[in-house]
Write a protein that holds these residues in place. Structure first.
Motif, PDB file in Angstrom:
ATOM      1  N   LEU A 129     -10.802 -22.794  27.492  1.00 40.53           N
ATOM      2  CA  LEU A 129     -10.438 -23.475  28.738  1.00 40.53           C
ATOM      3  C   LEU A 129     -11.371 -24.651  28.992  1.00 40.53           C
ATOM      4  O   LEU A 129     -12.587 -24.543  28.831  1.00 40.53           O
ATOM      5  CB  LEU A 129     -10.519 -22.501  29.915  1.00 40.53           C
ATOM      6  N   ASP A 130     -10.799 -25.780  29.412  1.00 40.30           N
ATOM      7  CA  ASP A 130     -11.642 -26.947  29.687  1.00 40.30           C
ATOM      8  C   ASP A 130     -12.138 -26.928  31.136  1.00 40.30           C
ATOM      9  O   ASP A 130     -11.794 -26.028  31.923  1.00 40.30           O
ATOM     10  CB  ASP A 130     -10.910 -28.252  29.366  1.00 40.30           C
ATOM     11  N   HIS A 131     -12.930 -27.903  31.476  1.00 33.47           N
ATOM     12  CA  HIS A 131     -13.559 -27.962  32.801  1.00 33.47           C
ATOM     13  C   HIS A 131     -12.522 -27.911  33.918  1.00 33.47           C
ATOM     14  O   HIS A 131     -12.649 -27.121  34.871  1.00 33.47           O
ATOM     15  CB  HIS A 131     -14.396 -29.244  32.914  1.00 33.47           C
ATOM     16  N   LEU A 145     -11.112 -21.018  39.306  1.00 30.69           N
ATOM     17  CA  LEU A 145     -12.242 -20.463  40.042  1.00 30.69           C
ATOM     18  C   LEU A 145     -12.393 -21.019  41.449  1.00 30.69           C
ATOM     19  O   LEU A 145     -13.350 -20.664  42.149  1.00 30.69           O
ATOM     20  CB  LEU A 145     -13.536 -20.714  39.250  1.00 30.69           C
ATOM     21  N   ALA A 146     -11.484 -21.855  41.874  1.00 34.33           N
ATOM     22  CA  ALA A 146     -11.574 -22.444  43.217  1.00 34.33           C
ATOM     23  C   ALA A 146     -11.664 -21.336  44.268  1.00 34.33           C
ATOM     24  O   ALA A 146     -10.843 -20.427  44.304  1.00 34.33           O
ATOM     25  CB  ALA A 146     -10.370 -23.332  43.474  1.00 34.33           C
ATOM     26  N   GLY A 147     -12.685 -21.402  45.099  1.00 37.55           N
ATOM     27  CA  GLY A 147     -12.859 -20.436  46.181  1.00 37.55           C
ATOM     28  C   GLY A 147     -13.433 -19.103  45.765  1.00 37.55           C
ATOM     29  O   GLY A 147     -13.576 -18.204  46.600  1.00 37.55           O
ATOM     30  N   ALA A 148     -13.773 -18.934  44.495  1.00 36.64           N
ATOM     31  CA  ALA A 148     -14.301 -17.650  44.029  1.00 36.64           C
ATOM     32  C   ALA A 148     -15.782 -17.524  44.321  1.00 36.64           C
ATOM     33  O   ALA A 148     -16.547 -18.487  44.184  1.00 36.64           O
ATOM     34  CB  ALA A 148     -14.057 -17.503  42.529  1.00 36.64           C
ATOM     35  N   GLN A 149     -16.201 -16.315  44.702  1.00 34.04           N
ATOM     36  CA  GLN A 149     -17.623 -16.013  44.868  1.00 34.04           C
ATOM     37  C   GLN A 149     -18.202 -15.327  43.629  1.00 34.04           C
ATOM     38  O   GLN A 149     -19.400 -15.397  43.390  1.00 34.04           O
ATOM     39  CB  GLN A 149     -17.846 -15.114  46.091  1.00 34.04           C
ATOM     40  N   LEU A 188     -20.689 -25.658  37.479  1.00 35.35           N
ATOM     41  CA  LEU A 188     -21.295 -24.961  38.615  1.00 35.35           C
ATOM     42  C   LEU A 188     -21.344 -25.847  39.851  1.00 35.35           C
ATOM     43  O   LEU A 188     -21.131 -25.383  40.981  1.00 35.35           O
ATOM     44  CB  LEU A 188     -22.692 -24.481  38.239  1.00 35.35           C
ATOM     45  N   SER A 189     -21.615 -27.123  39.663  1.00 34.33           N
ATOM     46  CA  SER A 189     -21.677 -28.056  40.799  1.00 34.33           C
ATOM     47  C   SER A 189     -20.309 -28.197  41.459  1.00 34.33           C
ATOM     48  O   SER A 189     -20.220 -28.454  42.667  1.00 34.33           O
ATOM     49  CB  SER A 189     -22.178 -29.416  40.332  1.00 34.33           C
ATOM     50  N   ALA A 190     -19.256 -28.024  40.667  1.00 31.73           N
ATOM     51  CA  ALA A 190     -17.899 -28.147  41.207  1.00 31.73           C
ATOM     52  C   ALA A 190     -17.431 -26.870  41.897  1.00 31.73           C
ATOM     53  O   ALA A 190     -16.353 -26.862  42.497  1.00 31.73           O
ATOM     54  CB  ALA A 190     -16.931 -28.511  40.078  1.00 31.73           C
ATOM     55  N   ALA A 194     -30.042 -21.491  37.916  1.00 38.53           N
ATOM     56  CA  ALA A 194     -31.190 -21.175  38.775  1.00 38.53           C
ATOM     57  C   ALA A 194     -31.428 -22.271  39.799  1.00 38.53           C
ATOM     58  O   ALA A 194     -31.660 -22.001  40.977  1.00 38.53           O
ATOM     59  CB  ALA A 194     -32.430 -20.959  37.916  1.00 38.53           C
ATOM     60  N   GLU A 195     -31.356 -23.506  39.359  1.00 42.07           N
ATOM     61  CA  GLU A 195     -31.601 -24.623  40.282  1.00 42.07           C
ATOM     62  C   GLU A 195     -30.545 -24.701  41.373  1.00 42.07           C
ATOM     63  O   GLU A 195     -30.835 -25.123  42.510  1.00 42.07           O
ATOM     64  CB  GLU A 195     -31.638 -25.932  39.502  1.00 42.07           C
ATOM     65  N   LEU A 196     -29.328 -24.269  41.043  1.00 40.78           N
ATOM     66  CA  LEU A 196     -28.238 -24.329  42.017  1.00 40.78           C
ATOM     67  C   LEU A 196     -28.100 -23.041  42.824  1.00 40.78           C
ATOM     68  O   LEU A 196     -27.144 -22.874  43.581  1.00 40.78           O
ATOM     69  CB  LEU A 196     -26.923 -24.641  41.296  1.00 40.78           C
ATOM     70  N   GLY A 197     -29.039 -22.119  42.640  1.00 41.71           N
ATOM     71  CA  GLY A 197     -29.063 -20.910  43.454  1.00 41.71           C
ATOM     72  C   GLY A 197     -28.106 -19.819  43.035  1.00 41.71           C
ATOM     73  O   GLY A 197     -27.790 -18.922  43.823  1.00 41.71           O
TER      74      GLY A 197
END
Length: 339
Positions: free
Chosen positions: A44-46, A53-57, A71-73, A96-99
């Motif tokens: 699967l591409d980006h 994964l939109a809205g997924a926790q 991850l930023s998206a 890690a940097e993005l929490g």
């Protein structure tokens, strides 16, 4: 205990009803990706991943690449939970940097992969593939093979799976040599293994089985030079990661008749499509026993890893800690562990 609904996306096949029921009981809405037949999430591409994964926790993932860009998206994504033990396709520093938290299913597939490694040793030594091919062609002549019993087996890497292989080898009264960066004198005394360097493993072993992670230091650890050091007629088994072995060099060693054969569950072509012709040449050989990265894919192994992955997701979404052996990055503590 029921919590507010959280969306968990699963992009792995064979995610069983028990794991789904557990997530739902913990207040999770479970979405199973509908992948075309024969396609894994690694293909699967980006943009496809962002849509899924939109809205997924929570995300229970197989072999998809987890990049900083991805991850930023996905700002709501709190945990990436691998149903497996490798994590070389995940950007841990970015997570890690993005929490974010990244986990693996530690301990879930040890037995399954270890069984496969032993099975490949036996199949190669006893020439099962060649014998059946001859019988199918109408020739019932007997092919003499070789025992695993009391042979010298080199185990490269002594993590959970490598240790499981060592335990199984005791039943074959094998002489076991182990190459690892962390030799343990107490372990050697308990098990009778010898800790040696990789060169000695290669030079003395009848079977060499790989159970190391793929890192820049281990990439192509088994190359033309390493293969040349191996005993004539020895076998290579790789159920760990494509890239530990130079598949091109392995093919050349087999074609030259230097090795007895190879058992391969992983291939360089999994991450490098240009290597596909080499993979096809390897799996076509009668002295190669191959599987499509299926070592962990038993019903029992998948049930174990599915549940471990699900429990890691729930722990993080509940603000708790997953089992420490499962955590490979935890951005809640701004820490990136070393491999």
């Amino acid at each position: 205990m029921t919590h507010r609904t959280r969306r968990v996306v699963v992009t792995q096949r064979f995610f069983d009803e028990a794991a789904i029921a557990y997530l739902q009981a913990e207040g999770c809405e479970v979405a199973i990706a509908d992948l075309p037949a024969g396609q894994a999430d690694g293909g699967l591409d980006h943009d496809q991943l962002v849509r899924l994964l939109a809205g997924a926790q929570g995300w229970i993932v197989g072999h998809a690449r987890v990049t900083r860009f991805l991850l930023s998206a996905l700002p709501e994504l709190a945990i990436v939970s691998r149903r497996g033990v490798g994590y070389e396709r995940v950007d841990l520093e970015a997570a890690a940097e993005l929490g974010r938290v990244v986990t693996i299913a530690a301990g879930g597939n040890d037995a399954s992969v270890a069984d496969q490694a032993i099975g490949m040793m036996i199949a190669l030594g006893r020439r099962f593939r060649e014998a059946q091919a001859q019988m199918e062609a109408g020739a019932w002549s007997i092919l003499t093979g070789t025992d695993l019993y009391r042979k010298t087996v080199g185990v490269v890497g002594l993590g959970r799976i490598g240790g499981s292989v060592v335990r199984r080898l005791s039943g074959f009264e094998a002489r076991v040599l182990v190459a690892t960066s962390r030799p343990d004198a107490d372990y050697a005394a308990r098990t009778g293994v010898r800790f040696v360097d990789l060169e000695e493993v290669l030079e003395q072993s009848d079977y060499v089985t790989l159970h190391a992670p793929l890192t820049p230091a281990t990439r192509h650890m088994i190359d033309a030079r390493a293969l040349a050091r191996m005993r004539s007629g020895a076998f290579v088994i790789n159920t760990a990661r494509g890239g530990l072995v130079s598949d091109r060099d392995l093919l050349a060693a087999l074609e030259a008749g230097h090795l007895g054969g190879a058992g391969l569950d992983v291939f360089e072509s999994e991450s490098d499509p240009a290597m596909r012709p080499v993979t096809e040449a390897l799996i076509a050989r009668p002295d190669v026993v191959a599987a499509p990265h299926a070592g962990a894919s038993t019903r029992e192994g998948l049930a174990r890893t599915n549940m471990i992955a699900a429990r890691c997701v729930v722990a993080v979404l509940n603000g708790q800690d997953p089992p420490p052996e499962c955590v490979v990055a935890d951005g809640r503590r701004t820490k990136v562990p070393t491999a």
